[in-house]
Design a protein around this motif. Structure first.
Motif, short mmCIF file in Angstrom:
data_model
loop_
_atom_site.label_atom_id
_atom_site.label_comp_id
_atom_site.label_asym_id
_atom_site.label_seq_id
_atom_site.Cartn_x
_atom_site.Cartn_y
_atom_site.Cartn_z
N SER A 15 2.46 5.47 3.34
CA SER A 15 1.05 5.27 3.02
C SER A 15 0.89 4.55 1.69
O SER A 15 1.77 4.65 0.82
CB SER A 15 0.34 6.63 2.97
OG SER A 15 -1.02 6.49 2.63
N ARG A 44 -2.23 3.98 -1.33
CA ARG A 44 -3.57 4.37 -1.79
C ARG A 44 -3.85 3.69 -3.11
O ARG A 44 -3.08 3.82 -4.06
CB ARG A 44 -3.65 5.89 -1.94
CG ARG A 44 -4.99 6.41 -2.42
CD ARG A 44 -6.14 6.03 -1.50
NE ARG A 44 -5.86 6.41 -0.11
CZ ARG A 44 -6.56 5.96 0.93
NH1 ARG A 44 -7.56 5.12 0.74
NH2 ARG A 44 -6.26 6.34 2.15
N VAL A 101 -5.09 10.65 -0.52
CA VAL A 101 -6.47 10.36 -0.86
C VAL A 101 -6.69 10.86 -2.29
O VAL A 101 -6.03 11.79 -2.75
CB VAL A 101 -7.45 11.05 0.12
CG1 VAL A 101 -7.46 12.56 -0.06
CG2 VAL A 101 -8.85 10.48 0.00
N ASP A 107 -2.53 11.98 8.25
CA ASP A 107 -3.41 11.28 7.32
C ASP A 107 -4.47 12.24 6.77
O ASP A 107 -4.69 13.32 7.32
CB ASP A 107 -4.07 10.10 8.02
CG ASP A 107 -4.60 9.06 7.04
OD1 ASP A 107 -4.27 9.15 5.84
OD2 ASP A 107 -5.36 8.17 7.47
N THR A 126 -8.43 12.42 4.41
CA THR A 126 -9.58 11.73 3.84
C THR A 126 -10.54 12.76 3.27
O THR A 126 -10.34 13.97 3.42
CB THR A 126 -10.29 10.85 4.90
OG1 THR A 126 -11.21 9.98 4.27
CG2 THR A 126 -11.00 11.70 5.93
N THR A 179 -10.39 8.38 8.48
CA THR A 179 -11.15 7.98 7.30
C THR A 179 -12.62 8.30 7.55
O THR A 179 -13.04 8.48 8.70
CB THR A 179 -10.97 6.49 6.98
OG1 THR A 179 -11.46 6.21 5.68
CG2 THR A 179 -11.70 5.60 7.98
N ASP A 234 -16.45 7.02 7.24
CA ASP A 234 -17.29 5.84 7.14
C ASP A 234 -18.64 6.26 6.57
O ASP A 234 -19.49 6.82 7.28
CB ASP A 234 -17.44 5.22 8.54
CG ASP A 234 -18.29 3.95 8.54
OD1 ASP A 234 -18.81 3.58 7.47
OD2 ASP A 234 -18.41 3.33 9.61
N GLU A 258 -9.01 2.22 7.61
CA GLU A 258 -9.80 2.19 6.38
C GLU A 258 -11.12 1.47 6.65
O GLU A 258 -11.21 0.64 7.57
CB GLU A 258 -9.05 1.44 5.27
CG GLU A 258 -7.82 2.15 4.75
CD GLU A 258 -8.15 3.38 3.93
OE1 GLU A 258 -9.22 3.39 3.28
OE2 GLU A 258 -7.36 4.33 3.96
N THR A 309 -13.82 -0.92 4.50
CA THR A 309 -14.02 -1.65 3.25
C THR A 309 -15.47 -1.45 2.77
O THR A 309 -16.33 -1.02 3.53
CB THR A 309 -13.74 -3.15 3.44
OG1 THR A 309 -14.75 -3.71 4.29
CG2 THR A 309 -12.37 -3.39 4.08
N ASP A 322 0.38 3.66 7.47
CA ASP A 322 -0.93 3.85 6.86
C ASP A 322 -1.25 2.68 5.93
O ASP A 322 -0.35 2.12 5.31
CB ASP A 322 -0.93 5.18 6.09
CG ASP A 322 -2.33 5.66 5.79
OD1 ASP A 322 -3.29 5.05 6.29
OD2 ASP A 322 -2.46 6.65 5.06
N GLY A 328 -3.99 0.77 2.90
CA GLY A 328 -4.94 0.98 1.82
C GLY A 328 -5.69 -0.30 1.54
O GLY A 328 -5.33 -1.36 2.06
N TYR A 329 -6.72 -0.23 0.70
CA TYR A 329 -7.52 -1.41 0.41
C TYR A 329 -7.88 -1.47 -1.06
O TYR A 329 -8.31 -0.47 -1.65
CB TYR A 329 -8.79 -1.41 1.26
CG TYR A 329 -9.60 -2.67 1.14
CD1 TYR A 329 -9.15 -3.86 1.70
CD2 TYR A 329 -10.82 -2.68 0.46
CE1 TYR A 329 -9.88 -5.03 1.59
CE2 TYR A 329 -11.57 -3.85 0.35
CZ TYR A 329 -11.10 -5.03 0.91
OH TYR A 329 -11.82 -6.19 0.80
#
Length: 257
Positions: free
Chosen positions: A11, A13, A69, A109, A111, A165, A167, A208, A210, A245, A247-248
């Protein structure tokens, strides 16, 4: 760009305050070997500390870290059948929540939900002594409020859930199943049913959203990272085999895989 030298990285992050990436290294399989670790990488992609948080060092227990997270100054991560929290600046251990009493098998995962609780997937699989993957189930989503864990959803329809995740724009959880009808799913706490969001190649992992609302998801079946558009997954990045996994980094609009 590619940065190598990790040991089964799972992952990524991004921490916008420090402009760094955290990378979880499983370093093995599913054994309680206490050799998992977290690497620290600059926002520009330079390795800063290969073993920023490392099992067996400085009082740290970490077997096979996966999803991560950030909540406040705590970096939370799944670790087999427990969730562990560390200080995101110092790496010091903060807390462990043991989910073994609830029958957790393979936490994946994690979140943060709209209520500030942690939500995490349990893929429901085990690996035997020969390394063969079995799926005894059940498939679950757990919720941790404070230090108390509970089962938020248990359903075979989860399809061995991997990525999760929240939203915030659409007020829903998004789920990336490993098996099933190749559909991403959405779910809200209190609901027993799941709704298909988009169809794509299948065998999903990281997911994920954005800041502009674009949903990104990695897929093993065709080695891609995709965007959800009009109910379908459209490849944005190709040639990433075993993409786990993701990430952004919203500052640079970069995806970490």
């Amino acid at each position: 760009a590619v940065l190598d030298g990790f040991l089964r990285p799972e992952s990524m992050r991004y921490d916008p305050d420090q402009d760094v990436w955290f990378v979880s290294n499983v370093n093995g399989g599913t054994e309680r070997d206490n050799n998992g670790y977290i690497s620290r990488v600059s926002g520009e992609g330079k390795l800063l500390n290969r073993r920023f948080i490392a099992g067996g060092e400085k009082g740290v227990t970490l077997h096979g870290p996966k999803g991560m997270v950030i909540a406040g100054d705590t970096l939370w991560m799944t670790d087999l059948d427990a969730v562990r929290g560390f200080h995101r600046r110092t790496g010091a251990p903060i807390a462990t929540v043991d989910l073994a009493p609830l029958g957790a098998l393979f936490l994946n995962d994690i979140t943060i939900g709209p209520d500030g609780s942690l939500y995490l997937t349990d893929t429901g699989v085990r690996f035997d002594s020969a390394g063969q993957r079995r799926h005894p189930g059940p498939d679950r989503i757990f919720r941790i409020q404070g230090r108390n864990a509970s089962i938020a959803l248990e359903s075979a329809a989860l399809g061995q859930p991997n990525g999760i995740t929240y939203d915030t724009r659409s007020r829903r959880f998004l789920l990336a199943p490993i098996v099933g009808d190749s559909a991403l799913q959405e779910w809200s706490p209190g609901q027993h049913g799941l709704r298909a969001v988009a169809i794509g190649p299948g065998r999903y992992d990281g997911i994920e959203v954005t800041p502009d609302g674009t949903v990104l998801v990695s897929a093993w079946n065709d080695s891609t990272v995709n965007a959800v558009r009009d109910g379908r997954l459209v490849p944005l990045i190709r040639g990433v085999p075993s993409a786990a996994d993701i990430g952004y980094d919203p500052r640079r609009r970069r995806v970490g895989v």
